[in-house]
Write an enzyme that holds these catalytic residues in place. Sequence first.
Site, PDB file in Angstrom:
ATOM      1  N   CYS A  33       1.113  -1.636  -0.020  1.00 51.50           N
ATOM      2  CA  CYS A  33       0.242   0.123   0.423  1.00 51.50           C
ATOM      3  C   CYS A  33       0.916   1.894   0.176  1.00 51.50           C
ATOM      4  O   CYS A  33       1.454   1.564   1.216  1.00 51.50           O
ATOM      5  CB  CYS A  33      -1.318   0.014   1.255  1.00 51.50           C
ATOM      6  SG  CYS A  33      -2.066   1.566   1.063  1.00 51.50           S
ATOM      7  N   THR A  78     -10.918  -0.745  -9.065  1.00 50.28           N
ATOM      8  CA  THR A  78     -12.462   1.327  -8.788  1.00 50.28           C
ATOM      9  C   THR A  78     -13.568   1.018 -10.404  1.00 50.28           C
ATOM     10  O   THR A  78     -14.352   1.972  -9.843  1.00 50.28           O
ATOM     11  CB  THR A  78     -10.690   1.432  -9.908  1.00 50.28           C
ATOM     12  OG1 THR A  78     -10.146   1.750  -9.306  1.00 50.28           O
ATOM     13  CG2 THR A  78     -11.261   3.424 -10.489  1.00 50.28           C
TER      14      THR A  78
HETATM   15  C1  LIG Z   1      -9.608   3.282  -2.375  1.00 52.35           C
HETATM   16  C2  LIG Z   1      -9.527   2.413  -2.825  1.00 52.35           C
HETATM   17  C3  LIG Z   1      -8.904   1.445  -1.651  1.00 52.35           C
HETATM   18  C4  LIG Z   1      -8.242   0.403  -1.338  1.00 52.35           C
HETATM   19  N1  LIG Z   1      -7.568  -0.098  -0.761  1.00 52.35           N
HETATM   20  C5  LIG Z   1      -6.250  -0.902  -0.508  1.00 52.35           C
HETATM   21  C6  LIG Z   1      -6.430  -2.241   0.449  1.00 52.35           C
HETATM   22  O1  LIG Z   1      -6.535  -1.810   1.346  1.00 52.35           O
HETATM   23  N2  LIG Z   1      -5.271  -2.914   0.380  1.00 52.35           N
HETATM   24  C7  LIG Z   1      -4.680  -3.275  -0.358  1.00 52.35           C
HETATM   25  O2  LIG Z   1      -3.982  -4.741  -1.181  1.00 52.35           O
HETATM   26  N3  LIG Z   1      -5.323  -2.908  -1.856  1.00 52.35           N
HETATM   27  C8  LIG Z   1      -6.133  -1.550  -1.569  1.00 52.35           C
HETATM   28  N4  LIG Z   1      -6.524  -0.823  -2.659  1.00 52.35           N
HETATM   29  C9  LIG Z   1      -6.206  -1.519  -4.049  1.00 52.35           C
HETATM   30  C10 LIG Z   1      -7.401  -2.418  -5.596  1.00 52.35           C
HETATM   31  O3  LIG Z   1      -7.321  -3.693  -4.282  1.00 52.35           O
HETATM   32  C11 LIG Z   1      -6.401  -2.756  -5.799  1.00 52.35           C
HETATM   33  O4  LIG Z   1      -4.990  -3.055  -6.239  1.00 52.35           O
HETATM   34  C12 LIG Z   1      -6.116  -1.444  -7.041  1.00 52.35           C
HETATM   35  O5  LIG Z   1      -7.373  -0.560  -7.351  1.00 52.35           O
HETATM   36  C13 LIG Z   1      -5.833  -1.947  -8.827  1.00 52.35           C
HETATM   37  O6  LIG Z   1      -7.150  -2.269  -9.305  1.00 52.35           O
HETATM   38  P1  LIG Z   1      -7.921  -1.546 -10.225  1.00 52.35           P
HETATM   39  O7  LIG Z   1      -7.507  -0.301 -10.597  1.00 52.35           O
HETATM   40  O8  LIG Z   1      -8.957  -2.791 -10.690  1.00 52.35           O
HETATM   41  O9  LIG Z   1      -9.172  -0.809  -9.084  1.00 52.35           O
HETATM   42  C14 LIG Z   1      -7.153   0.242  -2.732  1.00 52.35           C
HETATM   43  C15 LIG Z   1      -8.206   0.564  -3.894  1.00 52.35           C
HETATM   44  C16 LIG Z   1      -8.467   1.932  -3.759  1.00 52.35           C
HETATM   45  C17 LIG Z   1      -9.264   2.269  -5.455  1.00 52.35           C
END
Ligand SMILES: Cc1cc2nc3c(=O)[nH]c(=O)nc-3n(C[C@H](O)[C@H](O)[C@H](O)COP(=O)(O)O)c2cc1C
Lengths: 300, 300, 258, 258
Positions: free
Chosen positions: A128, A264
């Site tokens: 993170c 997202t």
């Molecule tokens: C608002 C938000 C909160 C997130 N919180 C976490 C989290 O708590 N733990 C984690 O491993 N990834 C977290 N992520 C990352 C997502 O799980 C993911 O890996 C990343 O957003 C890429 O995927 P996407 O483009 O489909 O969103 C978060 C992403 C977003 C947008």
Amino acid sequence: MNTSVNIAGIDFKNPVMTASGTFGSGKEYSEFVDLNRLGGVVVKGVASKEWLGNPVPRIAETYGGMLNAVGLQNPGVDVFIEEDIPFLRKYDTKIIVNIAGKTVDEYVGVAKKLQDADIDMIELNISCPNVKEGGVAFGTDPKMAEYVTSQVKKHAKQPLIVKLSPNVTDITEIARAVEAGGADCVSLINTLLGMKIDIYKRKPVLANRVGGFSGPAIKPVAVRMVNQVYNSIKLPIIGLGGICNGEDAIEFMLAGATGVAVGTANFMNPRATVDVIEGIERYMESMGVKDVGELIGGVE
Amino acid sequence: MNTSVNIAGIDFKNPVMTASGTFGSGKEYSEFVDLNRLGGVVVKGVASKEWLGNPVPRIAETYGGMLNAVGLQNPGVDVFIEEDIPFLRKYDTKIIVNIAGKTVDEYVGVAKKLQDADIDMIELNISCPNVKEGGVAFGTDPKMAEYVTSQVKKHAKQPLIVKLSPNVTDITEIARAVEAGGADCVSLINTLLGMKIDIYKRKPVLANRVGGFSGPAIKPVAVRMVNQVYNSIKLPIIGLGGICNGEDAIEFMLAGATGVAVGTANFMNPRATVDVIEGIERYMESMGVKDVGELIGGVE
Amino acid sequence: MCQDNFRDKQGAEIISNVEIADNVYRMVIRQEEIAVNAKAGQFINVYCKAESRILPRPISICEVDRDKGLVTIVYMIVGMGTKEFSDLDSGDRIEVLGPLGNGFKIKDCDESIIVGGGVGAPPLLELVKNLPGKKKVFLGFKSGEFLTKEFEKYAEVHVATDDGSIGEKGNVVELMEKVGAKGSMIYSCGPKPMLAAVKDMAERLEVDAQISLEERMGCGIGACVGCICKIKADNELGYIHKKVCKDGPVFDAKEVMF
Amino acid sequence: MCQDNFRDKQGAEIISNVEIADNVYRMVIRQEEIAVNAKAGQFINVYCKAESRILPRPISICEVDRDKGLVTIVYMIVGMGTKEFSDLDSGDRIEVLGPLGNGFKIKDCDESIIVGGGVGAPPLLELVKNLPGKKKVFLGFKSGEFLTKEFEKYAEVHVATDDGSIGEKGNVVELMEKVGAKGSMIYSCGPKPMLAAVKDMAERLEVDAQISLEERMGCGIGACVGCICKIKADNELGYIHKKVCKDGPVFDAKEVMF
Ligand SMILES: Cc1cc2nc3c(=O)[nH]c(=O)nc-3n(C[C@H](O)[C@H](O)[C@H](O)COP(=O)(O)O)c2cc1C
Ligand SMILES: Cc1cc2nc3c(=O)[nH]c(=O)nc-3n(C[C@H](O)[C@H](O)[C@H](O)COP(=O)(O)OP(=O)(O)OC[C@H]3O[C@@H](n4cnc5c(N)ncnc54)[C@H](O)[C@@H]3O)c2cc1C
Ligand SMILES: Cc1cc2nc3c(=O)[nH]c(=O)nc-3n(C[C@H](O)[C@H](O)[C@H](O)COP(=O)(O)OP(=O)(O)OC[C@H]3O[C@@H](n4cnc5c(N)ncnc54)[C@H](O)[C@@H]3O)c2cc1C
Ligand SMILES: Cc1cc2nc3c(=O)[nH]c(=O)nc-3n(C[C@H](O)[C@H](O)[C@H](O)COP(=O)(O)O)c2cc1C
Ligand code: FES
Ligand code: FES
């Protein structure tokens, strides 16, 4: 048509899960999506005790993507076990708990508390970008990544997924390290590190200055990394980063993912997870794919 | 209103240049844009001799961005000196030559041939992801980056810009290395490494499998890196990555860039460079900015 | 500021946009500059409205009406960009840039052969209109046809379809052999395998051939070096790279290496 | 597949979309489900058509007409998303999700005070319609006004503008003190400094106040934890984080820490 996949010994009815942090604990989206349809629900990151996260604003929009600097706000693993697991267990879907920590001990602490919890897998978030004290160093240094993986693995009773950071020179190096550390699966990618500036106020839009960059914009980086990792380790992969529809999910599976996660896109369309599942089914039908497993790593 | 900036001793009438590889040698866009209006023209990468580049397809589109795997096709520095410099010199704009190589000797060779050429600056591309033999290693390893910088610097008569790759764990480490190696300026970012798969043909869209990812989608990564580098070295910065309009350019300047370059946006809009210049002027006027230099690094 | 002497993207009004065959659309736009300047075989960059799709789509000019300032394009839905175009209605506006590339070189010969395959047919229509002398048109389609009526206004037309649904069953090159196509110049546009066969045939028949190539493009104006093809040359390798967008899309078949 | 029991994004027809003050627009859409279910103070997620803008825009419900299935929103152009909305015409369609969040709790009191600032005024209109008892409305604007006529249908309205162009010169809280606002509940929505002043005033006057907060949102439904505010709590820190979208946007002023 068989859409089920097995990841590290766990059977998923289909490859589609939610991306941690974008789907709350499942409850929030249960009004919009029949959770029974999902392969799995990956819940928001939980730590050994409550974290308050970062100040606001925590969210910014970018071209085809977004930044977040939530900073892993969470109520702590005890509250999670008490409130969220019983809710999710009412549904026929796998439960994967994403765990956060600032030190190895904290990560191990969460894994220990989850030993007797009724969950299916643990996802170790070593990537993170929004927590200063440690998370990132674990995700960008192969030795640290291997060490924290091996320590958590010792105490985890459930199969262990390690979630990789894309903010590295060579993701295969980290992937090999967590494989050596005993991971049962890797998931990638977590967010890229990004920044947006309000040019009228001359300050960063996010209170935290920088944030995690996600959404459809980042997909090409994610697909590339999934394919690189697929070609360098033996573990199953959960692929994510910008998946919005069935076609996107297929792309990740062809690149080497056994499972896929939708993040997202949920914000863009609360029904995104189901749309992805239906899109995969449509593709399989039109292309005559009998078993979704045939797709894994199927790119030439 | 003063829009001129000085970068490593060279006076630019405004901070706006073209991104190497996206503007040919200037001639191609001279039908669409008055080159006299541009701060500078950064021409496509040239090597010591002709390179044929990669097989086609070389181009793929992604959500808000694109991938290219041109592979630095170029006619070689001699042809460049003979044909392109005389053409560009007819215009009142600075000429910056982007140089490519597979070995330190090749880079040095190009710099030597350019010693007596009528150009204003040299940009050392140590970050092209599309050439297997070397470019990337130079850009991702601080020692190599420092070494190639120092060798080229020895033979370059013009101020030396080093162009950094974003595909690294810590861009400030590379920036410090090239500063130590004697660079006069850094430019960033080059393309991210991305991949796109044709799910119907089950093969990568690009013949080269992977390619350089550019366009508006990547801007948050670029802004973040420019700001990180601004906070860690003393050299002036040319910022680029997804700039499409004046607001984008201002964002890079506030993050720490002295100059900015417009790349993929030229394909979206052949007049993009001029639109960026006019957008900067409009912003300055409406915000009462007398000197564009006030903006540099102006984010809180 | 004044950009009077520079070319630029242009807005254009859509006059009509109708499906003329399965997934094939004919769009007429009003764009005087392009109508006046275009030559057969040139193309235009058509820009998408969806901001996710940042690259222009190269589409050949099918016909122009200089007097009315109209430009016709004919395109097939193959992805999201062409899907987007197909959803537009007359009265909507679209952004285009052109004309781009070099068109066909019109040779004053007694008899010309024109060979089009699928969506390679459209750019040949404006050509056929302008060609002097006798001309025989050979069109190949997968199934069904489009534009053949328009071609018939200007020339003798032979059609082949893969499934035999219209005209001869088989490919267009076979058809040419059957009909015994004769002439002193071949003009052709279509899929790569067809062009390769046309090149072979031209060599056998010892006639010149101009063929129009297609490649993935970034800029469409010669700047990105994305769209290259191999052209025979007198160097070590035996070829050089030329740009389809700027040096083509029409090349002398003899020079093209497939 | 069947999603009958699940909520979803909905298409809605735009009935009208007109500028009612400088850069402030009033849009009426036909969306029965929202019209029927909405409570004053709730909001909807409005989705952009531009694919570069992926996040929904939260906009308060200004009025509903349950019988006709109409929902009114009033929004100000502050960026590209609201600019995009302002360019839509009646007959166009737009996608929305809602109603979201918790609205105002309607208390049955003899006299209520309603305080709105700028684009914080709109959600108070549906509230004022539904409030029982006497009600005094105080509206503050930078310059000019909007919706005051509508409010006047249901209540006594006092207006203040920063530049004195309409009503009293000054801010709305000063105006309330001047007029001597009295009542047993304050309902308020507007910029943060105004809400903070309302909270202070409520404490001084010892009346309850419900205030509607605003924060940058990701999801709008409680999943992303992007939109938090500080709410007083009996713990070490003295506060917890609550979600504006799901736990609010309306909170008890006493609990909110600015
Ligand atoms: C608002 C938000 C909160 C997130 N919180 C976490 C989290 O708590 N733990 C984690 O491993 N990834 C977290 N992520 C990352 C997502 O799980 C993911 O890996 C990343 O957003 C890429 O995927 P996407 O483009 O489909 O969103 C978060 C992403 C977003 C947008
Ligand atoms: C010089 C030239 C003239 C052309 N003329 C015509 C014509 O008259 N009628 C017609 O139907 N088609 C024509 N094409 C092909 C047309 O450009 C593509 O079908 C179109 O770009 C597909 O866009 P899309 O978004 O629907 O497909 P997608 O596959 O979603 O597009 C993704 C990307 O790939 C590019 N692309 C996809 N297919 C092709 C292709 N075959 N050639 C080049 N780029 C491609 C797109 O431009 C875009 O950048 C021509 C191509 C060239 C190079
Ligand atoms: C619960 C709630 C109700 C609202 N009701 C109204 C209303 O009735 N009328 C009205 O005019 N405005 C209202 N707003 C503010 C409105 O959401 C923003 O003005 C709008 O999102 C700006 O979008 P943009 O694309 O024009 O601006 P941009 O600045 O380009 O938007 C970029 C991003 O920031 C977000 N954003 C920008 N400003 C705000 C803001 N003030 N609050 C929350 N997010 C913001 C956008 O949603 C988007 O994600 C409300 C906000 C909230 C949280
Ligand atoms: C088609 C293409 C060719 C490029 N060729 C070069 C090159 O020769 N040398 C170089 O340093 N960068 C090259 N780049 C990278 C750009 O100069 C720029 O760093 C990158 O595209 C990010 O900026 P943008 O998002 O504005 O395009 C190329 C980029 C593209 C799209
Ligand atoms: S498309 Fe850019 S050179 Fe041809
Ligand atoms: S906007 Fe996602 S929790 Fe409120």
